[in-house]
Design an enzyme around this catalytic site. Sequence first.
Site, short mmCIF file in Angstrom:
data_model
loop_
_atom_site.label_atom_id
_atom_site.label_comp_id
_atom_site.label_asym_id
_atom_site.label_seq_id
_atom_site.Cartn_x
_atom_site.Cartn_y
_atom_site.Cartn_z
N CYS A 71 -17.53 -9.20 3.59
CA CYS A 71 -16.58 -7.90 3.14
C CYS A 71 -15.35 -8.25 2.22
O CYS A 71 -14.70 -8.72 2.68
CB CYS A 71 -15.92 -7.41 5.13
SG CYS A 71 -17.39 -7.69 5.86
N CYS B 37 -0.50 0.27 10.12
CA CYS B 37 -0.76 -0.97 8.99
C CYS B 37 1.23 -2.01 9.01
O CYS B 37 1.82 -0.82 7.90
CB CYS B 37 -1.59 -0.69 7.87
SG CYS B 37 -1.70 -1.24 7.22
N CYS C 28 -20.87 1.94 6.89
CA CYS C 28 -19.67 1.29 8.03
C CYS C 28 -18.35 1.75 8.26
O CYS C 28 -16.97 2.16 7.80
CB CYS C 28 -19.37 -0.26 7.63
SG CYS C 28 -18.56 -1.13 9.24
N CYS D 2 -20.42 -6.03 1.44
CA CYS D 2 -19.36 -4.61 2.17
C CYS D 2 -18.01 -4.46 1.18
O CYS D 2 -17.72 -5.55 1.28
CB CYS D 2 -19.60 -4.74 3.48
SG CYS D 2 -18.83 -2.98 4.03
N CYS E 37 0.55 -1.16 -0.04
CA CYS E 37 -0.14 -0.22 0.10
C CYS E 37 0.92 1.89 0.40
O CYS E 37 1.90 1.42 0.80
CB CYS E 37 -1.25 0.12 1.30
SG CYS E 37 -1.98 1.43 1.45
N CYS F 213 0.37 5.23 6.92
CA CYS F 213 -1.52 4.36 8.70
C CYS F 213 0.24 4.05 9.27
O CYS F 213 0.56 2.41 8.98
CB CYS F 213 -2.25 3.78 7.73
SG CYS F 213 -3.30 4.61 6.77
N ARG G 137 -19.54 -3.88 16.36
CA ARG G 137 -18.86 -4.48 16.24
C ARG G 137 -17.73 -5.54 16.22
O ARG G 137 -16.41 -4.32 16.61
CB ARG G 137 -18.22 -4.87 14.36
CG ARG G 137 -17.96 -6.38 13.96
CD ARG G 137 -17.37 -6.40 12.05
NE ARG G 137 -18.60 -6.20 11.70
CZ ARG G 137 -19.32 -5.23 11.28
NH1 ARG G 137 -18.32 -4.36 10.81
NH2 ARG G 137 -20.91 -5.38 10.70
#
Length: 418
Positions: A109, A72, A202, A142, A65, A69, A272
């Site tokens: 998901c 991550c 979400c 999702c 990626c 972040c 969740r």
Amino acid sequence: MDLLNTLVEKGLRRELPTREEALAVLATSDDELLDVVAAAGKVRRQWFGRRVKLNYLVNLKSGLCPEDCSYCSQRLGSKAEILKYTWLKPDEASQAAAAGVAGGAKRVCLVASGRGPTDRDVERVGKTIEAIKEQNEGVEVCACLGLLSDGQAERLREAGADAYNHNLNTSEATYGDITKTHTYADRVDTVQKAHAAGLSACSGLIAGMGESDEDLVDVVYALRDLDSDSVPVNFLIPFEGTPLAKEWNLTPQRCLRILAMVRFVCPDVEVRIAGGREVHLRSMQPLALNIANSIFLGDYLTSEGQAGQADLDMIADAGFEVEGAGTTTLPAHRADALAAAVGGCGSHAAAEGSGCGSQAPAEGAGCGSHAGGGCGPCGGHAEAPAEAPAAEAAPNAARTDLVAVRRRGAGTDLAPNA
């Protein structure tokens, strides 16, 4: 406690607590912990009974990626030893999704690492959604693909997506300390785009990154303001090779207080327990089901969860039941409002009596970005650590023996954990 009685009464009326009340929940003592859980449980049962929704993560593209972040394992420059692979084909993703559905998941998901999808990526994911829905009748889907451009949320909905996940992760005040390559406002914009397109929104948070109680309350209030149908609560997994590798700030008791605060502020939404529950809640996971009404089955993005069968046994042993595919997750007032907002079912496959996308959204952690926290792949059972020095460790010492990097699952020649 007068505080808890007040919070229960407000939760049953869907009334927002004051910030002082929310902060007071986080400041309760261990002696009061079971009272806090019981109070949050009354609110949870009012709106969701004793049902537990199961969600299953399929990682469409893992690693590499360009975003930075700090939490991550897939971030730019990460040295974490994770699986890396490019886009799964629609039939491969559908086969992976079927494993989760067979285990009892009602929502799949779909996650892809990266800043955000190109229009070609959206088309690719649309074909994957169609394949999953053709082969798994009644399943909700999702998407979690990162920052959305104009029109992309609408195209995902036309392809059959029910929800879109993009987490705020932390407070606006501290977001710049966690990520430099995009902003808090970028994330808010994507959640709003999903909402405007008629997708069930979400969005959640990651706890344990060194934030204050005020930061936690700020982000949860922001999530309520965004009117998210689902709030995944992730607990940081401090991966070696990331800037937050040494941030071991959570105890099971702290995690329960955070979940309770979220439930009181967002009484009628799907709360969740997402990434990190096995690492930080440990043997207290069943107690957390009295607060949250949803979990992920199996593995996360780049970390292994506990065995899917262990999740099912835990739910049954704690006196809860797996939510069936024909049951609307959200309370009627939220389900009806969502159905009205999208103007009818359109392309959504909905259970009879449930408005389109009325079942709480899926997805767990940052959009394709939280390693081990929410959105993530199907995968194998967590392996038992070779050593378990917990008895010798200080209460807040790093438990690196509990972090199992995912070695199995989609994108590999190894079997998923159905």
